[in-house]
Design an enzyme around this catalytic site. Sequence first.
Site, PDB file in Angstrom:
ATOM      1  N   MET A 162       4.214  -2.034   9.453  1.00 30.72           N
ATOM      2  CA  MET A 162       3.056  -2.513  10.204  1.00 30.72           C
ATOM      3  C   MET A 162       3.023  -4.033  10.085  1.00 30.72           C
ATOM      4  O   MET A 162       2.907  -4.569   8.987  1.00 30.72           O
ATOM      5  CB  MET A 162       1.775  -1.881   9.657  1.00 30.72           C
ATOM      6  CG  MET A 162       0.522  -2.306  10.371  1.00 30.72           C
ATOM      7  SD  MET A 162      -0.908  -1.238   9.994  1.00 30.72           S
ATOM      8  CE  MET A 162      -1.007  -1.382   8.215  1.00 30.72           C
ATOM      9  N   TYR A 439      -5.302  -4.772   0.325  1.00 29.86           N
ATOM     10  CA  TYR A 439      -4.547  -4.119   1.404  1.00 29.86           C
ATOM     11  C   TYR A 439      -5.440  -3.611   2.537  1.00 29.86           C
ATOM     12  O   TYR A 439      -6.550  -3.122   2.314  1.00 29.86           O
ATOM     13  CB  TYR A 439      -3.833  -2.894   0.853  1.00 29.86           C
ATOM     14  CG  TYR A 439      -2.401  -3.076   0.422  1.00 29.86           C
ATOM     15  CD1 TYR A 439      -1.564  -4.004   1.029  1.00 29.86           C
ATOM     16  CD2 TYR A 439      -1.868  -2.279  -0.581  1.00 29.86           C
ATOM     17  CE1 TYR A 439      -0.252  -4.138   0.628  1.00 29.86           C
ATOM     18  CE2 TYR A 439      -0.552  -2.411  -0.989  1.00 29.86           C
ATOM     19  CZ  TYR A 439       0.254  -3.352  -0.371  1.00 29.86           C
ATOM     20  OH  TYR A 439       1.550  -3.475  -0.772  1.00 29.86           O
ATOM     21  N   GLU A 440      -4.893  -3.633   3.745  1.00 27.37           N
ATOM     22  CA  GLU A 440      -5.476  -2.984   4.934  1.00 27.37           C
ATOM     23  C   GLU A 440      -6.930  -3.393   5.190  1.00 27.37           C
ATOM     24  O   GLU A 440      -7.775  -2.583   5.537  1.00 27.37           O
ATOM     25  CB  GLU A 440      -5.376  -1.459   4.816  1.00 27.37           C
ATOM     26  CG  GLU A 440      -3.994  -0.933   4.513  1.00 27.37           C
ATOM     27  CD  GLU A 440      -2.917  -1.548   5.396  1.00 27.37           C
ATOM     28  OE1 GLU A 440      -3.201  -1.911   6.553  1.00 27.37           O
ATOM     29  OE2 GLU A 440      -1.778  -1.679   4.923  1.00 27.37           O
ATOM     30  N   GLY A 441      -7.195  -4.667   5.019  1.00 25.26           N
ATOM     31  CA  GLY A 441      -8.556  -5.164   5.154  1.00 25.26           C
ATOM     32  C   GLY A 441      -9.219  -5.145   3.795  1.00 25.26           C
ATOM     33  O   GLY A 441      -9.368  -4.088   3.181  1.00 25.26           O
TER      34      GLY A 441
END
Length: 597
Positions: A162, A439-441
């Site tokens: 990603m 991570y991931e926001g």
Amino acid sequence: MTPYNPPLADMQFALEHVVDLAALAALPGCAGADPETVAAVLDEAAKLARDVLAPINRSGDEEGSRVENGIVRTPKGFKEAYRTYVDGGWNSLPFEEEYGGQGLPIVVALAVAEMWNSANMAWALCPLLTVGAIEALLRHGTQELQETYLSKLVSGEWTGTMNLTEPQAGSDVGALRTKAVKQGDHYLITGQKIFITYGEHDMAENLIHLVLARLPGTPAGTRGISLFLVPKFLVKEDGSLGDRNDVRCTSLEHKLGIHGSPTAVLAYGDNGGAVGYLIGEENKGMECMFTMMNNARLNVGLQGVAISERAYQQARDYARTRVQGRTLTGAKSETPLPILYHPDVKRMLLAIKSRTEAARALAYFTAGQIDRARHLESEADRAKAQLLVDLLIPLVKAWSTDLGVENSSLAVQIHGGMGFIEETGVAQHFRDARILPIYEGTNGIQAMDLLGRKLMRDQGAAAAVFVATMRELDAALAEQSGDDLAVVRRSLADGIDAVEQATRLLVGSFGTDPARAAAGSVAYLNLFATVAGGWLLGKQALAAQTQLARGAGDIGFNEAKLTTARFFAEQFLTPAAAQLSAIGGGATIVAFDPDQF
């Protein structure tokens, strides 16, 4: 480092009494999730986690991934372990049979993934990202892209990434500068991406990058972003690999933890442009990427559970063998005892254990709702389940990962001075855990997502439905005798009341003073998650007491469930209910002058 032993009994108990696996298996498309099959899957996964992945966790941390002449080398044993994983069909568990999947529920795959991450989180990051890429392709990819890439991704022969972050655009994705220019049936991608987990490695023959980029003349911000599939090697019409694409790894990041995982800086288009293929519609990239991000957020939350479990086992086993001091019971014995007998060590172990079990239950419950959102027969029921999933994802991601850091820190504390020494291994868990709230926001972003997107889209209606669901447990708890469930019942009722009041408070204030509401969003998320975790521990404690009354199950296991739920209620539920003042007190934060820091 202490060997890892998967907590199969606790995992299966949660699947039975939190997820209601039997009811899930009765839904269309879930017949393969019968208890016998799931037990066999978990047992085999435990062997791979315990015997293959865990032994290379410490060595992978010490060796790390490295770049040699432009080629990324993962630590010794990682490549071989990944081949064993692929050959065993583990990557394909939850996916459609059409693409080579096994069609098992998401929650079963999640339970299996917990073991991979407990055993070796740095290694397990690779399949985690591949799962997200598969979901994005299934939802938004063209038939041609699906036919070309999905079967290899589902099997795990190819891995996915990603690509969001750029040096000038961290969480502000709308500031990205990577460009895409249409050329015939494809696009040429140029730009740089950073922090790309497994963006380059030697464990698979092809890497499939999902890349956010901006087309010429598109609107500023996230509205002008599109999503592209960019393979490391181009794929020929017969499915074989062709030329190397114009994407390369320029360096690997030197990190606090997860050293075995290569975190790459990727350059796209140094020689004219990397060939990419549009996923979804032009300028709709964020909508497509959120499919991948929501999957990743659930799985990162699970990593918080997994690292908590590993840290717990490390600390518990050390406390059992570290002999120091005597009891405080007044006994005259001169025999020193393991520190496990010290009240404060017990407190810390119970804190880790209870919060780990609560977070596991919340992650499994959420995954079970994903399965229901996909397989319930009624469209209305599927929609209700999906609303609940949307509400719970930020709770799972933020709360569980914060706990991963706190629990692994407590595990270091239990080791005393030896915890600060790398050779015991517990410090690695603490270092590895620290990335998870980022991570991931970041977890602050998760709190804003919960407030701004999930609460405000329906003015708190989905939250009210979930609160009402949690209240339904009260009647069953009231029917039981004994102090343990009585304590759980009282604390849970207070906690649910606090969630209800806080929800009304934030929904009411967001429209007029969004900054003040935002200042209370983290406290609100923690309150909501703590109460949800306490509710699920209460459900398990009720099941354990029922089994004790019937003389069923393991007595020690069931009694531990009662004690754990009570401890959580006393130590965490009760203080959580007092967070209303923090949630409503955002004005103090907003009014503080930044120049005074």
